[in-house]
Design an enzyme around this catalytic site. Sequence first.
Site, mmCIF file in Angstrom:
data_model
loop_
_atom_site.group_PDB
_atom_site.id
_atom_site.type_symbol
_atom_site.label_atom_id
_atom_site.label_comp_id
_atom_site.label_asym_id
_atom_site.label_seq_id
_atom_site.Cartn_x
_atom_site.Cartn_y
_atom_site.Cartn_z
ATOM 1 N N GLY A 12 -8.165 -6.468 -0.731
ATOM 2 C CA GLY A 12 -6.760 -6.131 0.394
ATOM 3 C C GLY A 12 -8.119 -7.154 1.448
ATOM 4 C CG ASP A 13 -8.276 -5.903 4.130
ATOM 5 O OD1 ASP A 13 -7.148 -5.693 5.309
ATOM 6 O OD2 ASP A 13 -9.406 -5.318 4.220
ATOM 7 C CE LYS A 16 -2.153 -7.870 0.720
ATOM 8 N NZ LYS A 16 -3.045 -7.518 1.112
ATOM 9 N N GLY A 17 0.075 -10.873 5.507
ATOM 10 C CA GLY A 17 1.114 -10.670 6.640
ATOM 11 C C GLY A 17 1.356 -11.880 6.717
ATOM 12 C CE LYS A 18 -1.904 -18.688 8.745
ATOM 13 N NZ LYS A 18 -3.235 -19.698 9.449
ATOM 14 N N GLY A 40 -2.946 -2.544 6.720
ATOM 15 C CA GLY A 40 -2.393 -2.915 8.154
ATOM 16 C C GLY A 40 -2.938 -4.956 8.593
ATOM 17 C CG HIS A 41 0.768 -6.452 6.102
ATOM 18 N ND1 HIS A 41 1.390 -6.326 5.454
ATOM 19 C CD2 HIS A 41 -0.221 -6.201 5.547
ATOM 20 C CE1 HIS A 41 0.787 -5.867 4.063
ATOM 21 N NE2 HIS A 41 -0.432 -6.173 4.382
ATOM 22 N NE ARG A 144 5.748 16.875 -12.887
ATOM 23 C CZ ARG A 144 5.788 17.358 -13.647
ATOM 24 N NH1 ARG A 144 6.604 17.216 -15.456
ATOM 25 N NH2 ARG A 144 4.144 17.481 -14.683
ATOM 26 C CD GLN A 226 -3.507 -0.625 0.521
ATOM 27 O OE1 GLN A 226 -2.183 -0.643 -0.790
ATOM 28 N NE2 GLN A 226 -3.056 -0.299 2.122
ATOM 29 C CB ALA A 301 -5.704 -4.751 10.390
ATOM 30 C CB THR A 303 -10.147 2.247 9.736
ATOM 31 O OG1 THR A 303 -10.623 1.637 9.218
ATOM 32 C CG2 THR A 303 -9.470 2.936 8.923
ATOM 33 C CB VAL A 416 -7.305 -24.108 8.164
ATOM 34 C CG1 VAL A 416 -7.583 -25.110 7.065
ATOM 35 C CG2 VAL A 416 -5.751 -24.863 9.133
HETATM 36 P P1 IMP Z 1 -6.839 4.880 0.952
HETATM 37 O O1 IMP Z 1 -5.391 3.953 0.453
HETATM 38 O O2 IMP Z 1 -6.528 5.146 2.468
HETATM 39 O O3 IMP Z 1 -6.747 6.618 0.262
HETATM 40 O O4 IMP Z 1 -8.046 4.272 0.471
HETATM 41 C C1 IMP Z 1 -8.894 4.106 -0.918
HETATM 42 C C2 IMP Z 1 -9.460 2.862 -0.680
HETATM 43 O O5 IMP Z 1 -8.780 1.894 -0.559
HETATM 44 C C3 IMP Z 1 -10.855 2.951 1.231
HETATM 45 O O6 IMP Z 1 -11.492 2.439 0.207
HETATM 46 C C4 IMP Z 1 -9.794 1.812 1.848
HETATM 47 O O7 IMP Z 1 -10.632 1.482 3.078
HETATM 48 C C5 IMP Z 1 -8.928 1.033 0.845
HETATM 49 N N1 IMP Z 1 -7.940 1.053 1.231
HETATM 50 C C6 IMP Z 1 -6.142 0.874 1.278
HETATM 51 N N2 IMP Z 1 -6.249 0.337 1.799
HETATM 52 C C7 IMP Z 1 -6.113 -0.889 2.695
HETATM 53 C C8 IMP Z 1 -6.403 -2.055 2.477
HETATM 54 O O8 IMP Z 1 -4.645 -2.348 3.229
HETATM 55 N N3 IMP Z 1 -7.282 -2.751 3.220
HETATM 56 C C9 IMP Z 1 -8.288 -2.710 2.718
HETATM 57 N N4 IMP Z 1 -8.484 -1.264 1.781
HETATM 58 C C10 IMP Z 1 -7.570 -1.070 1.895
#
Ligand code: IMP
Length: 432
Positions: A12-13, A16-18, A40-41, A144, A226, A301, A303, A416
């Site tokens: 993740g991070d 992708k948003g850009k 968080g994008h 379910r 993610q 972005a 937390t 860049v």
């Molecule tokens: P959850 O998705 O909140 O249950 O977290 C599970 C794991 O995925 C943790 O390690 C989070 O930090 C990570 N995680 C969830 N969403 C993101 C994201 O958008 N970017 C990066 N890590 C993420």
Amino acid sequence: MPNVVVVGLQWGDEGKGKVVDIYTQFADLVVRFQGGSNAGHTIIVDDVKTVLHLLPSGILHQNKICVIGSGVTVDPDILWQEIEAVKQSGHLSDESLLRISYEAAVISRYHKALDDASEQSMGERKIGTTKRGIGPSYEERVARRGIRIKDLLSRKTLEEKLRHNLKYANFLLKEYYQVSDTFSVEDELDYLCEFGKKLKPFMEDTSLLVYSEIKRGRNVLFEGAQGTMLDLDYGTYPFVTSSNTIAGAASTGTGVGPGMIERVLGIVKAYTTRVGMGPFPTELEDEVGQRLRDVGKEYGATTGRPRRCGWLDAVLLRYALRLNGVTNLALTKLDVLTGLPKIKICTGYKYQGKIYDEYPYSETVFNNSEPVYEELAGWSEPIGEIRDFDELPAAAKRYVRRIEDLAGIKFSFVSVGPKRGDSLVLRNPFRE
Ligand code: IMP
């Protein structure tokens, strides 16, 4: 023109948003298919930074239909705040441009309390979740018992579900986790019904909508959240999120058959980051890692947590290319490496004298191996203003070309700098 899925190839991070924001100009619809407000994008347009958690990034463009698909889990409170925020900044003047699947899962307050309590109870084994209630909501869905967006329209259905679900959730909170906060059916019912009224105009059979639009010759961009290594099945389990993050989920998370999705644009950052717990072979716990964090502004972005930083891992990259069936590749944050005298790429893992050049199925091997590195020269010239690939410093070009060699695929796009314009577009994934 083909339909494209955009996915992250690391944890993740990847930025992708850009990339989604840029490629949205070629699309008519932008569709989210998994995850929820854990994402968080970050998008920067005209020096204005917008962080979106649930709304597809296409919302900042004119006349794009933005869809929240059935595979997403929706926190209605966060969604409503985002809708109001983008409206205030002059977007979404036409509400019919935002469509939410009737089938999408719902996150209420008790899911977040369960997420928090579960993390606290796990001690050393905790996942480091975003505490946004993602896991508990998806668990309910698989069991379910899940609440779906359409349930917010019927007080009776919602009451029945909440009675059942809260009996279980309150028992867990009180007896198992032994935390004080429990939830009353009446309170949760009022809370969710209120959002049902607010969100009703946006609800739709989005599988039918996207299908019909494709049939009309319109172009879809499926926006992943993610990254591949957080995929529930193929990531670094159990340190993963609770949804499938790989490209195949674009089909199940929207109700659009895989035959209608032609291309997969994978995003890889020029180095690696991860938030939360779990293995990370190329992690740098030294001043180089700190430098990447500072220069790359590697703080969550969603937390605000500092991200763990390390070198690019070509073994994971190749694994991710395979899992996603990547057809086009984008490189982000190349500028963050400027000024480093040496840059390393991990090309294998060494465990008990054996070299692994494929992602090992064994957690013991993955968790305890030493990365095997290839070292390349760095560059010192700033590259943020460069718009032509050939004008990059020779060492930067060599680094990019080396990743292409290891990946076996050429880049369509190299970023860049953080702004929309700080980009080298080498080929259009909708055309080549
Ligand atoms: P959850 O998705 O909140 O249950 O977290 C599970 C794991 O995925 C943790 O390690 C989070 O930090 C990570 N995680 C969830 N969403 C993101 C994201 O958008 N970017 C990066 N890590 C993420």
